[in-house]
Design a protein around this motif. Structure first.
Motif: not given
Length: 188
Positions: A77-88, A151-155
């Protein structure tokens, strides 16, 4: 006189192009707190897979080597995230719980995406107990491959290296667990 002046200017310019004293490079591991993250493991070199992960190498946010995505196989599972992203932030507890209960059944990899503040990315991963390796895609190399608008996107990567993409945040642990079962055949 003109030739002497031109030669002096040329030598001055060339002197600026010469070697400089070596200084340590300020990469992601130079970020305060990065040593608290799980190190990226070395990967086995493999040929790229048709319809598989792209042949892109990304640096590790913590310690460890850069990772060539085309080398990776699942279940992953690859999770694409960012610290500035509330849904993340909202889905981070689900990913942390997945890591704990899926140990030995699948791997998880985070990718900090388009994030201008590496120190805040490290803090985000540590604070949310995302105890798995994280890469950095500050140049948005994966935008086209994963269809990332944000983001977020999960692969989900299967054992053959082929992947499917889930866009948006998970709304529950049950949703994430069901996707892992459906996409990777891993029951938790």
């Amino acid at each position: 006189m003109r030739r002497a002046l031109a030669a002096a200017v040329l030598l001055t310019v060339l002197a600026g192009c010469g070697p400089t004293p070596s200084t340590p490079e300020a990469g992601p591991t130079a970020v305060p707190g990065a040593d608290k993250l799980v190190a990226c493991p070395p990967t086995q070199s493999r040929p790229p897979v048709s319809n598989g992960l792209p042949d892109i190498t990304l640096p590790c946010l913590g310690g460890g080597p850069d990772i060539r995505l085309a080398d990776l196989r699942g279940p992953l599972v690859i999770n694409v995230w960012a610290q500035w992203c509330p849904p993340c932030r909202d889905e981070a507890p689900y990913l942390a719980a997945l890591q704990k209960k899926a140990a030995g059944k699948l791997q998880i990899l985070g990718i900090d995406y388009d994030d201008p503040r590496a120190e805040l990315a490290v803090k985000f991963a540590v604070d949310h107990e995302l105890d798995y390796p994280h890469l950095v895609d500050s140049e948005k190399h994966l935008r086209k491959t994963f269809g990332i608008v944000g983001p977020p996107v999960t692969v989900f990567v299967d054992k053959d290296g082929k992947f499917t993409v889930h866009k948006g945040a998970f709304t529950s642990q049950a949703q994430l667990d069901q996707l892992v079962k459906d996409k990777l055949g891993v029951s938790l």
